[in-house]
Design a protein around this motif. Structure first.
Motif, PDB file in Angstrom:
ATOM      1  N   TRP A   1       0.842  -1.196   0.000  1.00  0.00           N
ATOM      2  CA  TRP A   1       0.000   0.000   0.000  1.00  0.00           C
ATOM      3  C   TRP A   1       0.878   1.248   0.000  1.00  0.00           C
ATOM      4  O   TRP A   1       1.710   1.438   0.886  1.00  0.00           O
ATOM      5  CB  TRP A   1      -0.914  -0.007   1.220  1.00  0.00           C
ATOM      6  N   ASP A   2       0.691   2.068  -1.037  1.00  0.00           N
ATOM      7  CA  ASP A   2       1.389   3.343  -1.137  1.00  0.00           C
ATOM      8  C   ASP A   2       0.489   4.398  -0.495  1.00  0.00           C
ATOM      9  O   ASP A   2      -0.490   4.850  -1.105  1.00  0.00           O
ATOM     10  CB  ASP A   2       1.661   3.680  -2.600  1.00  0.00           C
ATOM     11  N   ALA A   3       0.820   4.784   0.741  1.00  0.00           N
ATOM     12  CA  ALA A   3      -0.035   5.705   1.491  1.00  0.00           C
ATOM     13  C   ALA A   3      -0.018   7.113   0.915  1.00  0.00           C
ATOM     14  O   ALA A   3      -0.931   7.907   1.187  1.00  0.00           O
ATOM     15  CB  ALA A   3       0.393   5.740   2.958  1.00  0.00           C
ATOM     16  N   VAL A   4       1.009   7.439   0.151  1.00  0.00           N
ATOM     17  CA  VAL A   4       1.097   8.780  -0.435  1.00  0.00           C
ATOM     18  C   VAL A   4       0.217   8.872  -1.679  1.00  0.00           C
ATOM     19  O   VAL A   4      -0.605   9.773  -1.827  1.00  0.00           O
ATOM     20  CB  VAL A   4       2.558   9.135  -0.785  1.00  0.00           C
ATOM     21  N   GLU A   5       0.383   7.906  -2.586  1.00  0.00           N
ATOM     22  CA  GLU A   5      -0.388   7.908  -3.833  1.00  0.00           C
ATOM     23  C   GLU A   5      -1.771   7.290  -3.669  1.00  0.00           C
ATOM     24  O   GLU A   5      -2.602   7.353  -4.575  1.00  0.00           O
ATOM     25  CB  GLU A   5       0.387   7.149  -4.914  1.00  0.00           C
ATOM     26  N   LYS A   6      -2.015   6.637  -2.530  1.00  0.00           N
ATOM     27  CA  LYS A   6      -3.307   5.994  -2.249  1.00  0.00           C
ATOM     28  C   LYS A   6      -3.607   4.880  -3.249  1.00  0.00           C
ATOM     29  O   LYS A   6      -4.725   4.748  -3.763  1.00  0.00           O
ATOM     30  CB  LYS A   6      -4.454   7.014  -2.259  1.00  0.00           C
ATOM     31  N   VAL A   7      -2.600   4.062  -3.558  1.00  0.00           N
ATOM     32  CA  VAL A   7      -2.779   2.948  -4.484  1.00  0.00           C
ATOM     33  C   VAL A   7      -2.035   1.738  -3.943  1.00  0.00           C
ATOM     34  O   VAL A   7      -1.126   1.862  -3.109  1.00  0.00           O
ATOM     35  CB  VAL A   7      -2.253   3.288  -5.901  1.00  0.00           C
ATOM     36  N   THR A   8      -2.421   0.536  -4.435  1.00  0.00           N
ATOM     37  CA  THR A   8      -1.643  -0.669  -4.140  1.00  0.00           C
ATOM     38  C   THR A   8      -0.709  -0.920  -5.325  1.00  0.00           C
ATOM     39  O   THR A   8      -1.075  -0.683  -6.483  1.00  0.00           O
ATOM     40  CB  THR A   8      -2.551  -1.890  -3.929  1.00  0.00           C
ATOM     41  N   VAL A   9       0.488  -1.407  -5.037  1.00  0.00           N
ATOM     42  CA  VAL A   9       1.470  -1.668  -6.101  1.00  0.00           C
ATOM     43  C   VAL A   9       2.004  -3.090  -5.931  1.00  0.00           C
ATOM     44  O   VAL A   9       2.138  -3.584  -4.807  1.00  0.00           O
ATOM     45  CB  VAL A   9       2.634  -0.656  -6.045  1.00  0.00           C
ATOM     46  N   PRO A  10       2.312  -3.779  -7.051  1.00  0.00           N
ATOM     47  CA  PRO A  10       2.776  -5.173  -6.975  1.00  0.00           C
ATOM     48  C   PRO A  10       4.101  -5.282  -6.215  1.00  0.00           C
ATOM     49  O   PRO A  10       4.982  -4.441  -6.346  1.00  0.00           O
ATOM     50  CB  PRO A  10       2.953  -5.569  -8.445  1.00  0.00           C
ATOM     51  N   MET A  11       4.223  -6.348  -5.432  1.00  0.00           N
ATOM     52  CA  MET A  11       5.481  -6.663  -4.749  1.00  0.00           C
ATOM     53  C   MET A  11       6.077  -7.958  -5.320  1.00  0.00           C
ATOM     54  O   MET A  11       7.214  -7.993  -5.754  1.00  0.00           O
ATOM     55  CB  MET A  11       5.267  -6.829  -3.242  1.00  0.00           C
ATOM     56  N   ARG A  12       5.264  -9.025  -5.313  1.00  0.00           N
ATOM     57  CA  ARG A  12       5.751 -10.310  -5.842  1.00  0.00           C
ATOM     58  C   ARG A  12       4.544 -11.186  -6.176  1.00  0.00           C
ATOM     59  O   ARG A  12       3.463 -11.035  -5.612  1.00  0.00           O
ATOM     60  CB  ARG A  12       6.654 -11.011  -4.824  1.00  0.00           C
ATOM     61  N   ASP A  13       4.769 -12.112  -7.096  1.00  0.00           N
ATOM     62  CA  ASP A  13       3.722 -13.059  -7.474  1.00  0.00           C
ATOM     63  C   ASP A  13       3.706 -14.228  -6.508  1.00  0.00           C
ATOM     64  O   ASP A  13       4.733 -14.597  -5.928  1.00  0.00           O
ATOM     65  CB  ASP A  13       3.964 -13.587  -8.900  1.00  0.00           C
TER      66      ASP A  13
END
Length: 303
Positions: free
Chosen positions: A64-76
């Motif tokens: 969770w990117d608290a600044v951009e307010k989005v979730t971003v991939p980490m790993r499959d």
């Protein structure tokens, strides 16, 4: 937690009713309660938009990117073993029968279990609201306090007693007295019979609310199941004056003893009426039906 830090992992998956569960996405290391709500809301919207466009949700871990307010991939995570899932050998397969009450060693009947479960709190609240016509907050408190609910049922067995008024007396006045004496509702020394008698005295205007509280306090502090609230009222001289002739006499006394206030009222200064009522209350030590006395005083002041 010792450092005052919060770390939450949330799992989100979407599916349509009647269809198998959807592919799950894990959101790691969310750092606040507000962040949990925002991350889950974002991920639900992301997956919904992806599925509506004909896409496929990947089984993956996101941050969770608290600044951009989005979730971003980490790993499959391509297979469930990546989640460290494993069978529990001590838990056998659960087979359920959703339609009939036929039960067996290997199959559990859901309808049969449903019949044996006691009434759930939500069902109890709905039933209380429908039967007694009380506000939801009253129903909630009655369901949360089984001992209070039992007292309420006992007092309202006589349908002449207004359920809302009874509930207010129990939740406001009885609980106040019990709390003052550091007693739980389950330890209440006042019997249902005493509560019924005392409630009737109030609802039939034999006593006022102050007298009700005084007698209730006496019954809690000096418990005796044989004591009669009506006898206590008589012994303490707490009976409410409701006789029309006596009320008329008391009102005339106030008028005769306060000519200046009476004249001000007749000259249009209606605010002094409260002062006259205050004098009447003081003269009668509050032991008079004020609604009846107020109407009688207005009537006499018109003469």
């Amino acid at each position: 937690m010792e450092q005052g830090a919060l770390r939450v992992d949330a799992n989100v998956s979407l599916h349509r009713t009647g269809e198998p569960l959807g592919t799950r996405t894990e959101i790691k290391n969310i750092g606040s309660v507000r962040g949990v709500a925002s991350a889950i809301r974002y991920e639900i919207d992301r997956q919904r938009a992806l599925l509506q466009d004909g896409g496929v949700v990947s089984q993956e871990t996101r941050s969770w990117d608290a600044v951009e307010k989005v979730t971003v991939p980490m790993r499959d995570k391509e297979v469930v073993q990546d989640y460290r899932f494993m069978p529990e050998p001590n838990l056998p397969p659960l087979r359920v029968n959703l339609k009939t009450k036929e039960d067996s060693k290997d199959v559990i009947s859901v309808p049969l279990i449903r019949d044996t479960i006691p009434e759930l709190p939500e069902e109890s609240r709905k039933r209380i609201i429908e039967k007694y016509r009380v506000r939801p907050e009253i129903a909630i408190q009655l369901v949360n306090e089984p001992a209070l609910w039992e007292l309420f049922q006992g007092v309202t067995q006589d349908k002449s007693r207004d359920p809302t008024k009874v509930a207010n007396l129990l939740m406001n006045d009885l609980l106040t007295v019990l709390n003052k004496n550091k007693l739980e509702v389950t330890e209440c020394p006042v019997t249902t019979t005493q509560l019924c008698e005392l409630t009737d005295l109030l609802l039939t205007k034999k006593i006022n609310l102050d007298a009700f509280k005084q007698i209730l306090n006496e019954l809690v502090e000096n418990p005796d199941s044989e004591r009669s609230p009506a006898r206590l009222v008589a012994d303490k001289g707490l009976s409410l004056v409701t006789d029309d002739d006596e009320i008329t006499q008391r009102c005339n006394e106030v008028i005769e003893e306060n000519p200046k206030l009476v004249q001000q009222y007749k000259n249009g200064k209606v605010k002094v009426f409260k002062a006259l009522l205050g004098i009447l209350t003081k003269n009668t030590q509050g032991k008079i039906d004020m609604a009846q006395a107020s109407e009688k005083l207005k009537e006499l002041l018109k003469k």
